[in-house]
Design a protein around this motif. Structure first.
Motif, PDB file in Angstrom:
ATOM      1  N   ALA A  38       0.837  -1.203   0.000  1.00 17.24           N
ATOM      2  CA  ALA A  38       0.000   0.000   0.000  1.00 17.24           C
ATOM      3  C   ALA A  38       0.872   1.253   0.000  1.00 17.24           C
ATOM      4  O   ALA A  38       0.582   2.220  -0.716  1.00 17.24           O
ATOM      5  CB  ALA A  38      -0.937   0.000   1.205  1.00 17.24           C
ATOM      6  N   VAL A  39       1.937   1.246   0.785  1.00 20.98           N
ATOM      7  CA  VAL A  39       2.847   2.391   0.819  1.00 20.98           C
ATOM      8  C   VAL A  39       3.537   2.555  -0.525  1.00 20.98           C
ATOM      9  O   VAL A  39       3.652   3.670  -1.041  1.00 20.98           O
ATOM     10  CB  VAL A  39       3.877   2.249   1.962  1.00 20.98           C
ATOM     11  N   ASP A  40       4.008   1.452  -1.116  1.00 22.54           N
ATOM     12  CA  ASP A  40       4.641   1.519  -2.441  1.00 22.54           C
ATOM     13  C   ASP A  40       3.676   2.090  -3.482  1.00 22.54           C
ATOM     14  O   ASP A  40       4.066   2.923  -4.299  1.00 22.54           O
ATOM     15  CB  ASP A  40       5.118   0.138  -2.894  1.00 22.54           C
ATOM     16  N   ALA A  41       2.431   1.655  -3.451  1.00 21.56           N
ATOM     17  CA  ALA A  41       1.436   2.159  -4.402  1.00 21.56           C
ATOM     18  C   ALA A  41       1.204   3.647  -4.175  1.00 21.56           C
ATOM     19  O   ALA A  41       1.080   4.424  -5.143  1.00 21.56           O
ATOM     20  CB  ALA A  41       0.124   1.383  -4.257  1.00 21.56           C
ATOM     21  N   ARG A  42       1.146   4.061  -2.932  1.00 21.93           N
ATOM     22  CA  ARG A  42       0.937   5.487  -2.631  1.00 21.93           C
ATOM     23  C   ARG A  42       2.139   6.309  -3.091  1.00 21.93           C
ATOM     24  O   ARG A  42       1.972   7.401  -3.646  1.00 21.93           O
ATOM     25  CB  ARG A  42       0.710   5.664  -1.125  1.00 21.93           C
ATOM     26  N   ILE A  43       3.350   5.804  -2.874  1.00 17.38           N
ATOM     27  CA  ILE A  43       4.555   6.505  -3.330  1.00 17.38           C
ATOM     28  C   ILE A  43       4.523   6.663  -4.846  1.00 17.38           C
ATOM     29  O   ILE A  43       4.814   7.734  -5.377  1.00 17.38           O
ATOM     30  CB  ILE A  43       5.828   5.762  -2.879  1.00 17.38           C
ATOM     31  N   ASP A  44       4.161   5.588  -5.545  1.00 17.08           N
ATOM     32  CA  ASP A  44       4.079   5.649  -7.006  1.00 17.08           C
ATOM     33  C   ASP A  44       3.019   6.657  -7.453  1.00 17.08           C
ATOM     34  O   ASP A  44       3.239   7.425  -8.393  1.00 17.08           O
ATOM     35  CB  ASP A  44       3.772   4.271  -7.598  1.00 17.08           C
ATOM     36  N   ALA A  45       1.861   6.686  -6.784  1.00 19.91           N
ATOM     37  CA  ALA A  45       0.787   7.609  -7.151  1.00 19.91           C
ATOM     38  C   ALA A  45       1.221   9.057  -6.936  1.00 19.91           C
ATOM     39  O   ALA A  45       0.983   9.923  -7.785  1.00 19.91           O
ATOM     40  CB  ALA A  45      -0.474   7.302  -6.339  1.00 19.91           C
ATOM     41  N   VAL A  46       1.873   9.323  -5.818  1.00 19.04           N
ATOM     42  CA  VAL A  46       2.333  10.681  -5.534  1.00 19.04           C
ATOM     43  C   VAL A  46       3.428  11.077  -6.519  1.00 19.04           C
ATOM     44  O   VAL A  46       3.434  12.203  -7.033  1.00 19.04           O
ATOM     45  CB  VAL A  46       2.816  10.806  -4.073  1.00 19.04           C
ATOM     46  N   SER A  47       4.350  10.162  -6.798  1.00 19.78           N
ATOM     47  CA  SER A  47       5.412  10.439  -7.766  1.00 19.78           C
ATOM     48  C   SER A  47       4.834  10.775  -9.130  1.00 19.78           C
ATOM     49  O   SER A  47       5.270  11.718  -9.794  1.00 19.78           O
ATOM     50  CB  SER A  47       6.360   9.244  -7.886  1.00 19.78           C
ATOM     51  N   GLU A  48       3.835   9.993  -9.535  1.00 17.97           N
ATOM     52  CA  GLU A  48       3.190  10.246 -10.828  1.00 17.97           C
ATOM     53  C   GLU A  48       2.477  11.597 -10.819  1.00 17.97           C
ATOM     54  O   GLU A  48       2.548  12.355 -11.785  1.00 17.97           O
ATOM     55  CB  GLU A  48       2.208   9.129 -11.149  1.00 17.97           C
ATOM     56  N   LEU A  50       3.243  14.159  -9.149  1.00 16.03           N
ATOM     57  CA  LEU A  50       4.237  15.228  -9.155  1.00 16.03           C
ATOM     58  C   LEU A  50       5.030  15.272 -10.464  1.00 16.03           C
ATOM     59  O   LEU A  50       5.859  16.145 -10.645  1.00 16.03           O
ATOM     60  CB  LEU A  50       5.203  15.057  -7.981  1.00 16.03           C
ATOM     61  N   GLY A  51       4.771  14.338 -11.341  1.00 17.94           N
ATOM     62  CA  GLY A  51       5.461  14.311 -12.620  1.00 17.94           C
ATOM     63  C   GLY A  51       6.832  13.686 -12.556  1.00 17.94           C
ATOM     64  O   GLY A  51       7.654  13.884 -13.446  1.00 17.94           O
ATOM     65  N   LEU A  52       7.100  12.927 -11.525  1.00 15.54           N
ATOM     66  CA  LEU A  52       8.395  12.253 -11.410  1.00 15.54           C
ATOM     67  C   LEU A  52       8.379  10.989 -12.248  1.00 15.54           C
ATOM     68  O   LEU A  52       7.369  10.293 -12.321  1.00 15.54           O
ATOM     69  CB  LEU A  52       8.701  11.907  -9.951  1.00 15.54           C
ATOM     70  N   ARG A  53       9.486  10.689 -12.887  1.00 15.46           N
ATOM     71  CA  ARG A  53       9.548   9.503 -13.737  1.00 15.46           C
ATOM     72  C   ARG A  53      10.209   8.334 -13.022  1.00 15.46           C
ATOM     73  O   ARG A  53      10.442   7.307 -13.611  1.00 15.46           O
ATOM     74  CB  ARG A  53      10.323   9.821 -15.014  1.00 15.46           C
ATOM     75  N   TYR A  54      10.512   8.472 -11.769  1.00 17.12           N
ATOM     76  CA  TYR A  54      11.210   7.447 -11.005  1.00 17.12           C
ATOM     77  C   TYR A  54      10.209   6.624 -10.212  1.00 17.12           C
ATOM     78  O   TYR A  54       9.313   7.164  -9.594  1.00 17.12           O
ATOM     79  CB  TYR A  54      12.203   8.106 -10.047  1.00 17.12           C
ATOM     80  N   SER A  55      10.348   5.302 -10.256  1.00 18.54           N
ATOM     81  CA  SER A  55       9.456   4.441  -9.478  1.00 18.54           C
ATOM     82  C   SER A  55      10.277   3.568  -8.552  1.00 18.54           C
ATOM     83  O   SER A  55      11.498   3.542  -8.613  1.00 18.54           O
ATOM     84  CB  SER A  55       8.612   3.563 -10.402  1.00 18.54           C
ATOM     85  N   VAL A  56       9.598   2.809  -7.714  1.00 20.84           N
ATOM     86  CA  VAL A  56      10.260   1.928  -6.760  1.00 20.84           C
ATOM     87  C   VAL A  56      11.090   0.873  -7.490  1.00 20.84           C
ATOM     88  O   VAL A  56      12.104   0.432  -7.001  1.00 20.84           O
ATOM     89  CB  VAL A  56       9.220   1.254  -5.838  1.00 20.84           C
ATOM     90  N   THR A  57      10.663   0.487  -8.684  1.00 25.60           N
ATOM     91  CA  THR A  57      11.361  -0.569  -9.410  1.00 25.60           C
ATOM     92  C   THR A  57      12.632  -0.077 -10.078  1.00 25.60           C
ATOM     93  O   THR A  57      13.453  -0.881 -10.477  1.00 25.60           O
ATOM     94  CB  THR A  57      10.451  -1.207 -10.475  1.00 25.60           C
ATOM     95  N   GLY A  58      12.831   1.214 -10.192  1.00 21.33           N
ATOM     96  CA  GLY A  58      14.061   1.738 -10.762  1.00 21.33           C
ATOM     97  C   GLY A  58      13.808   2.962 -11.608  1.00 21.33           C
ATOM     98  O   GLY A  58      12.671   3.359 -11.845  1.00 21.33           O
ATOM     99  N   PRO A  59      14.890   3.592 -12.062  1.00 22.67           N
ATOM    100  CA  PRO A  59      14.747   4.795 -12.863  1.00 22.67           C
ATOM    101  C   PRO A  59      14.234   4.488 -14.259  1.00 22.67           C
ATOM    102  O   PRO A  59      14.320   3.359 -14.731  1.00 22.67           O
ATOM    103  CB  PRO A  59      16.166   5.352 -12.919  1.00 22.67           C
ATOM    104  N   ALA A  60      13.694   5.501 -14.900  1.00 21.44           N
ATOM    105  CA  ALA A  60      13.235   5.347 -16.280  1.00 21.44           C
ATOM    106  C   ALA A  60      14.439   5.116 -17.186  1.00 21.44           C
ATOM    107  O   ALA A  60      15.576   5.421 -16.831  1.00 21.44           O
ATOM    108  CB  ALA A  60      12.470   6.596 -16.702  1.00 21.44           C
ATOM    109  N   GLU A  61      14.194   4.587 -18.354  1.00 17.13           N
ATOM    110  CA  GLU A  61      15.244   4.305 -19.322  1.00 17.13           C
ATOM    111  C   GLU A  61      16.113   5.536 -19.557  1.00 17.13           C
ATOM    112  O   GLU A  61      15.609   6.620 -19.806  1.00 17.13           O
ATOM    113  CB  GLU A  61      14.610   3.870 -20.648  1.00 17.13           C
ATOM    114  N   GLY A  62      17.425   5.358 -19.441  1.00 20.30           N
ATOM    115  CA  GLY A  62      18.350   6.439 -19.718  1.00 20.30           C
ATOM    116  C   GLY A  62      18.632   7.352 -18.541  1.00 20.30           C
ATOM    117  O   GLY A  62      19.510   8.195 -18.612  1.00 20.30           O
TER     118      GLY A  62
END
Length: 82
Positions: A38-48, A50-62
């Motif tokens: 639930a915390v991971d999902a909330r972190i991903d939702a907030v990151s999205e 805020l327009g962040l491209r970084y997720s718990v699974t790793g950085p975006a390509e490049g």
């Protein structure tokens, strides 16, 4: 010296007690895993949001990984729990 009354010497009773404790711990572990998800999902939702491209699974390509040169994002653990 009399034997301690705190100790169980009956193997069947000890086994039953340990099995009950293991079941309780497995239940708590399950609750903790759900809370982490639930915390991971909330972190991903907030990151999205805020327009962040970084997720718990790793950085975006490049993008550089956390800690690499040029990385200015706050660090987050990228490991996923089983």
């Amino acid at each position: 010296m009399p034997p301690s009354t705190d100790r169980q010497t009956d193997p069947v009773a000890v086994s039953a007690s340990l099995a009950a404790e293991a079941a309780l711990l497995e239940g708590r572990l399950s609750l903790l895993r759900e809370a982490i998800e639930a915390v991971d999902a909330r972190i991903d939702a907030v990151s999205e949001a805020l327009g962040l491209r970084y997720s718990v699974t790793g950085p975006a390509e490049g993008e550089p990984r956390s800690g690499e040169a040029g990385d200015t994002r706050p660090g987050r653990s990228k490991s996923r729990r089983p």
